[in-house]
Scaffold this active site. Sequence first.
Site, PDB file in Angstrom:
ATOM      1  CG  HIS A 320      -2.083  -0.949   1.052  1.00 50.98           C
ATOM      2  ND1 HIS A 320      -1.953  -2.286   1.332  1.00 50.98           N
ATOM      3  CD2 HIS A 320      -3.341  -0.787   0.613  1.00 50.98           C
ATOM      4  CE1 HIS A 320      -3.092  -2.896   1.081  1.00 50.98           C
ATOM      5  NE2 HIS A 320      -3.960  -2.008   0.639  1.00 50.98           N
ATOM      6  N   GLY A 321       2.128   1.127   0.185  1.00 46.08           N
ATOM      7  CA  GLY A 321       2.971   2.318   0.143  1.00 46.08           C
ATOM      8  C   GLY A 321       4.314   2.018   0.783  1.00 46.08           C
TER       9      GLY A 321
END
Lengths: 466, 376
Positions: A320-321
């Site tokens: 997600h990051g």
Amino acid sequence: MVFSSLIFLVVFFPLVLLFYFSINKSSTKNIILLIFSLIFYAWGEPVYIVLMIFSSIVDYTNGRMIEKYRDRSILPKVFLVFSVIVNLSLLGFFKYSNFLVGNINSIFNTSIAYRELRLPIGISFYTFQTMSYSIDVYRNKVKAEHNFPNFMAYVSMFPQLIAGPIVRYSLIQKELTDRTITKRNVLDGSIRFIQGLAKKVLLANNIGLLATSIISSHGEVSAMTAWLGAVAFAFQIFFDFSGYSDMAIGMGKIFGFTYPENFYYPYTCTSITDFWNRWHMSLSTWFKDYLYIPLGGNRKGNLRTILNLIIVWSLTGLWHGAAWNFMLWGLYFGIILIIEKFVISSLLEKMPVILKRIYSLVIVLIGWVIFMLDTPKDIVNYIISMFSFGRMADIEVLFNISNYGVILILCVVFSMPLNLSQISEKLRIPKLLKESAYLIFYIGIFLLSIVYIVDNTFNPFLYFRF
Amino acid sequence: MNRQVSKTIITIFSAAVLLVSAALLILLPEKTISENENRYLAKFTKITAENFFSGEAMEDIEIYINDHFPFRDIIVGIKSDIDKIIGKKELNGVYLGRDDYLIQSFDGYDDETMQKHAEIIDAFSDNLDFSVYFMLAPTSSGIYSDKKPRYNDDKNQIEYIKKMYDKIQNAVKIDTFTPLLEEKDNKELYFRLDHHWNAHGAYIAYLAFCEAAGLRPFAEDDFSIETVADDFCGTYYSKSTYYRYKKDTIDVYVPKFEYDYSVEYVKESITTNTLYEDSHLSTKDKYAYFLDGNHSLIKIENNLIDDGSSIAVVKDSYANILIPFIVNHYSTVYVIDMRLFTQPLSQYIEENGIENVLILYNIQTIRDDIGILRIE
């Protein structure tokens, strides 16, 4: 270009449809889609288009090689490993190198120079798609694609390119060469698109204003304000993300493709295990099929199962990051899933549904706090605020509720499954009235969405880190 | 009618809306400014290899389409209407207040910036050649707390003004907050849709200034109050994009006594005999009626006073409506906007033998003002 922008709605999408439906042949339609997808992708980042083409060529070639040398003992595996390495290297270099070097520098006090790379939009989605393709060819689940434009059209398909769902090749292989576009699907797709657009523009953006104002206020907030901020963010990311998925699925339908569902009323979950069966389903099943099960899943004893879960969920978080808070977020869910599986499964079963829901939502909301704040200090402070019952409420809570009350209620209503046809049947509402209401509702939310897009003072794209 | 028919109608209708919008976008004549939002609309930029590969060209195209979308002004207004209907009481940082008041919420003045500003003003005031008056004016948010929506978490302006005043030793501090608060129920002291005080508010501030400077102020009866505009839609109107409140009137205090001014816009080399520029009354920015808006230096001679007395007003736009009162007490008034004025201030004041300096800012914009940092 995002779907909820005027350039997309008024210029790009009508042009795609115009060309797409003026041609009959499936293969030519694919080329139209391919060309427009490349334009779509190039819109913000013309340079990174090279990356996507490169990734496609690599996996196309690998797929063909795996197929060609299927009977040679080691060769297919070599090509598979090559494909996985290339995809993960692309992802690693463009998404994680800054993060990695930054961490090495701060831990070892070194000063390795690095250039801040802009993250290529959608890279996490398309590398996962191409990887799953190579793996599926290797596993003999799908035939390798021989037609390169078709394959490239699959990789670059603009409806799901930048925010999912992750569409596996196996799912649309048949439709790539042979699909029937029915009037019914076009209509259903349009309705689905409008639903998604309204979710993103009317619900997510509006409740996002509340979330952003509370998150960015930094100072001490009261417990209720802190909870309100977490709830607002939870709604923002749900309606934003599922809105994008709806728009993608809707456009897919219009073009004659069946994309997988990605969300199934996640906030009605009764456990965290249940939540992850309802949230970003195309990602969680991807990790399950291509990582968890190959690692041995739950078939190699409890200890190994726990280890596997930890690995899978840390990586899910990191997907997600490239930041510690996402890793932490993944681990947090991994640990809770382990606890649910091994410690409290029987307790959970016995709990009344209402308690299960409260339990799940509290866990999910704390999860979103980890997700939405960057530094451990901010996360800890925010969670402390949530549980500082000495500072229960302040004037801000009342002001926020009076400002956002209507939006909040709408968010609650639309995160629950509403079986309207059943209700209207019970109430014996005449058919004409029912149909008129349906008509007015959809035309209404479409027009409202346009109105809110025109004044787009707040229209964030949340997945720039994915 | 069955579901399939409904879906068909919805689909065709939506497609038609998008196509008609596209057609109008091309066909309607291009506008250059948005009056309501008070800004220039984006121009169509030429696409070059450079801005194409950086992605800037695409960004510009998106902004262009947003700005020139058919009926944009009306649509933006409708959006604010809907926001109001669903209970929003604050749009883009502006409260939709009671009695047709739009009031910008005040989010404070951080200690660090305040300290820096106070030191600058204090250092500047520490000299024997001229006396310095400092006026930190409240905005409508500070005075009209009863017009703001309930439960708002607006910061209390008087606390910030007091804190700032406590930090300053060498200047004469002028309290406008107390007299404005006392008058607020008698008269409208601020524009309802703009961030400035109006002539009545400025008159109150003028009285406070006279008291501090030991001047005998003209009475309200010495002026005839004339309304020069009744359709003023100021900055709050543009910022909130809420267009339903009744428009503002602009009043002017015209002296009943004899007067004769020479107003010189120094940099522009223009001299007139009026403090008011009528031409602005037919534009959006009607507040520029007062002293033609913001200029680096305006030199105003009162031809009926020849004692050589002088004052420099170092200021933001709040002063523009106050100066017409002050000019009646000095031979020369120098109006200096530090955002535009490039000479060293003290030096200029000494060279021109100016005896008094009034520093006037409002509490809302002082925090981000870049001009104040150049006072020395």
